[in-house]
Design an enzyme around this catalytic site. Structure first.
Site, short mmCIF file in Angstrom:
data_model
loop_
_atom_site.label_atom_id
_atom_site.label_comp_id
_atom_site.label_asym_id
_atom_site.label_seq_id
_atom_site.Cartn_x
_atom_site.Cartn_y
_atom_site.Cartn_z
CG ASP A 124 10.75 -26.99 -48.56
OD1 ASP A 124 11.12 -26.35 -47.24
OD2 ASP A 124 9.76 -27.49 -48.56
CE LYS A 153 8.09 -22.50 -47.52
NZ LYS A 153 7.91 -23.25 -46.30
CB THR A 200 9.57 -31.52 -34.61
OG1 THR A 200 9.87 -30.13 -34.07
CG2 THR A 200 10.83 -31.89 -35.09
CE LYS A 255 15.07 -25.74 -28.99
NZ LYS A 255 15.03 -24.48 -29.23
CG ASN A 267 3.38 -11.92 -17.91
OD1 ASN A 267 3.91 -10.66 -18.11
ND2 ASN A 267 3.40 -12.59 -18.83
CE1 TYR A 275 12.52 -13.52 -24.44
CE2 TYR A 275 14.83 -13.79 -23.89
CZ TYR A 275 13.80 -13.84 -24.75
OH TYR A 275 14.03 -13.80 -26.07
N GLY A 318 3.75 -16.01 -26.65
CA GLY A 318 3.42 -16.94 -27.52
C GLY A 318 4.43 -17.42 -28.59
CB CYS A 348 9.73 -21.99 -29.84
SG CYS A 348 10.26 -22.23 -31.38
N1 LIG Z 1 11.12 -20.93 -36.46
C1 LIG Z 1 11.78 -20.62 -35.24
O1 LIG Z 1 11.81 -19.41 -34.66
C2 LIG Z 1 12.39 -21.97 -34.32
C3 LIG Z 1 13.32 -21.62 -33.48
C4 LIG Z 1 13.69 -22.85 -32.93
C5 LIG Z 1 13.68 -24.07 -33.29
N2 LIG Z 1 12.74 -24.37 -34.28
C6 LIG Z 1 12.51 -25.59 -34.90
O2 LIG Z 1 12.80 -25.78 -36.28
C7 LIG Z 1 12.28 -26.58 -36.69
C8 LIG Z 1 11.72 -26.15 -38.16
O3 LIG Z 1 10.79 -24.92 -37.62
P1 LIG Z 1 10.42 -23.84 -38.94
O4 LIG Z 1 9.91 -22.70 -37.98
O5 LIG Z 1 11.49 -23.46 -39.45
O6 LIG Z 1 9.26 -24.86 -39.70
P2 LIG Z 1 8.46 -24.10 -40.90
O7 LIG Z 1 7.34 -24.95 -40.94
O8 LIG Z 1 8.65 -22.74 -41.23
O9 LIG Z 1 9.37 -24.84 -42.16
C9 LIG Z 1 9.67 -26.20 -42.32
C10 LIG Z 1 9.90 -26.48 -43.88
O10 LIG Z 1 10.49 -28.02 -43.92
C11 LIG Z 1 9.69 -28.24 -45.16
N3 LIG Z 1 9.53 -29.54 -45.26
C12 LIG Z 1 8.73 -30.72 -44.45
N4 LIG Z 1 8.93 -31.85 -44.81
C13 LIG Z 1 10.06 -31.89 -45.42
C14 LIG Z 1 10.92 -33.08 -45.79
N5 LIG Z 1 10.49 -34.24 -45.72
N6 LIG Z 1 11.77 -32.57 -46.74
C15 LIG Z 1 12.10 -31.54 -47.06
N7 LIG Z 1 11.43 -30.38 -46.54
C16 LIG Z 1 10.36 -30.44 -45.65
C17 LIG Z 1 8.35 -27.52 -45.18
O11 LIG Z 1 7.89 -27.50 -46.63
C18 LIG Z 1 8.81 -26.27 -44.74
O12 LIG Z 1 9.26 -25.34 -45.90
C19 LIG Z 1 11.11 -27.15 -35.84
O13 LIG Z 1 11.65 -28.26 -35.36
C20 LIG Z 1 11.13 -26.05 -34.93
O14 LIG Z 1 10.49 -26.51 -33.65
C21 LIG Z 1 12.29 -23.27 -35.10
#
Ligand SMILES: NC(=O)c1ccc[n+]([C@@H]2O[C@H](COP(=O)([O-])OP(=O)(O)OC[C@H]3O[C@@H](n4cnc5c(N)ncnc54)[C@H](O)[C@@H]3O)[C@@H](O)[C@H]2O)c1
Length: 443
Positions: free
Chosen positions: A33, A38, A87, A213, A228, A259, A267, A270
């Site tokens: 990270d 972290k 993203t 996806k 709703n 659902y 909300g 995602c």
């Molecule tokens: N959280 C969810 O419920 C969920 C569900 C499905 C998909 N996703 C997808 O997963 C992806 C990540 O989501 P998240 O919620 O875990 O995000 P998040 O913001 O909680 O975590 C992202 C992590 O990536 C790190 N990071 C950023 N740039 C970096 C780099 N260049 N190298 C190394 N680490 C880096 C950040 O410091 C952070 O710790 C997104 O595309 C999201 O859409 C998330």
């Protein structure tokens, strides 16, 4: 299986859970990270995020999980790398590839010096067409050939916060977009090994996986907005009850009950954005994504549905309003795009004094001037004239019913089951014809 060492880039809400789940299944895992604090916490066995079950996993499998900011160290000591970086949404509705490109660039550079085949898996949600762009980027940075020296897969997750660990271990299906047969086969082996429910594994080319996806969340939210809409209709029809209707129609296999609960809108990080991305993608290819757009518009109207009850029932400032639950769903402390939070802020902007209680939040963790945190649900209700159950936390079902007496209660999820509350003329369960003695809320 060839792979026993795995690196995970991005230790956020999804990536840290994935790293821990892989470690719990016996893989040696190195997390990467850019956030040094972290890394520090993970290496000390402390979870930097709130997710049920994560801390326990972290404690139990610490010996197999380490974290670093050093890409070279992680890539050179692993056979496969999962990329789970953010993203964020762009103004166009699509998702930015900026962080993914940064991470892939560094992985490519690290691969340059690494002998042998390496598997790269992108888990972050991306727009259709992104993967085709990432393969040449990796080839350029590594001076290696995709499909020969390394493999590339898209393997998005369909998990929900609050249920991430279970979602990773027991998914309904595994989706894999693959650069070539070997890459897909190796990832399928890892997933079959990790998943405890032997899920179907759907393997395909990149673009089909990318479209699949965003289609899942778009379809699921369409069901929510449909439910709703039904709920809103029922509120205006004497004798109508959305639960009876959705329970019945959910039995039809073509519809299904998941659902399909009429309540407040959806909300979180995602659902709302995936729908907008779907519509934006459709538009970009010259097709029409009206269904996704309408789903989103219906969702945007849900807060107003509640504020109309206030107008109709003559509830106005300086009355005090208590909002129970601010997170976008139970089991998480995330408030991103939370309908409960939007509702609290809307009422605050209309001049109501707002008190809040959420089991996962405190005034220290959620800084705000417009909302006043109370330490317990009971204290929150006691301080107010109108109480809204906005997030269906289990704990709210156990609130002593006497604190609700003489309050207006808007139960968005119909979770209060005490007869004394339910029979009160001041109880408004969303999705049910509002008490016959009180005129229905009209649109
Ligand atoms: N959280 C969810 O419920 C969920 C569900 C499905 C998909 N996703 C997808 O997963 C992806 C990540 O989501 P998240 O919620 O875990 O995000 P998040 O913001 O909680 O975590 C992202 C992590 O990536 C790190 N990071 C950023 N740039 C970096 C780099 N260049 N190298 C190394 N680490 C880096 C950040 O410091 C952070 O710790 C997104 O595309 C999201 O859409 C998330």
């Amino acid at each position: 299986m060839r792979i026993s060492n795995i690196s995970v880039v991005g230790l956020g809400k999804l990536g840290l859970c994935l790293a821990n789940v892989l470690a719990s299944k016996g893989f040696s895992v190195i997390g990467v990270d850019t956030d040094a604090s972290k890394i520090n916490q993970v290496n000390r066995g402390i979870s930097p995020i709130f997710e049920p079950g994560l801390e326990t996993l972290l404690q139990a499998h610490r010996a197999r999980l380490s974290a670093t900011v050093d890409y070279n160290q992680a890539i050179h000591n692993s056979d496969a790398t999962f990329v789970v970086v953010p993203t964020p949404s762009e103004p166009s509705g699509g998702f930015s590839l900026g962080y993914v490109e940064q991470a892939m660039g560094k992985i490519g550079e690290a691969l340059r010096e690494k002998p042998g085949y390496h598997l790269i898996v992108l888990t972050s949600t991306v727009m259709p067409g992104s993967m085709e762009h990432l393969a040449p980027l990796l080839e350029e940075r590594s001076s290696k050939v995709c499909g020969r020296d390394f493999g590339l897969c898209y393997n998005p997750e369909f998990i929900a916060l609050g249920n991430v660990v279970r979602g990773l271990l027991r998914p309904d299906f595994v989706l894999i977009g693959e650069s070539d047969e070997r890459a897909g086969q190796e990832l399928a082996q890892i997933q079959s090994y990790v998943c405890e429910n032997d899920p179907p594994i759907e393997r395909m080319n990149f673009v089909n996986a990318e479209i699949a996806k965003i289609s899942v969340n778009s379809f699921v939210t369409m069901k929510m907005s449909y439910a709703n809409t039904l709920a809103e209709i029922c509120e205006n029809v004497v004798g109508a009850d959305v639960d009876q209707i959705t329970t019945a129609i959910g039995k039809d296999k073509r519809i299904g009950s998941a659902y399909l609960k009429g309540a407040l809108g959806y909300g979180g990080p995602c659902f709302p954005r995936d729908n907008i991305a779907f519509a934006s993608f459709a538009k970009g290819v010259g097709a029409q994504g009206d269904l996704a757009l309408m789903t989103h518009q219906i969702n945007e109207r849900q807060v107003k549905r509640i504020t109309r009850i206030f107008v109709k029932e003559n509830l106005h400032p300086p009355m005090k309003v208590g909002v129970l639950g601010l997170t976008y769903k139970p089991g998480t402390n995330v408030t991103e795009a939370s309908q409960a939070l939007m509702l609290a802020r809307q009422l605050a902007s209309e001049g109501f004094e707002i008190f809040v209680y959420d089991p996962a939040l405190t005034n220290d963790s959620f800084r705000t001037d417009e909302l006043r945190f109370k330490p317990t649900a009971e204290a929150c209700i006691e301080a107010t004239d109108v109480c809204i159950v906005a997030t269906p936390w289990e704990a709210f079902k156990k609130i002593n019913s006497s604190v609700f007496s003489d309050k207006f209660v808007i139960d968005c999820w119909r979770i209060l089951n005490d007869d004394a509350i339910r029979n009160s003329s001041r109880y408004f369960p969303l999705g049910k014809s509002f008490n016959k003695k009180i005129p229905a809320v009209l649109a």
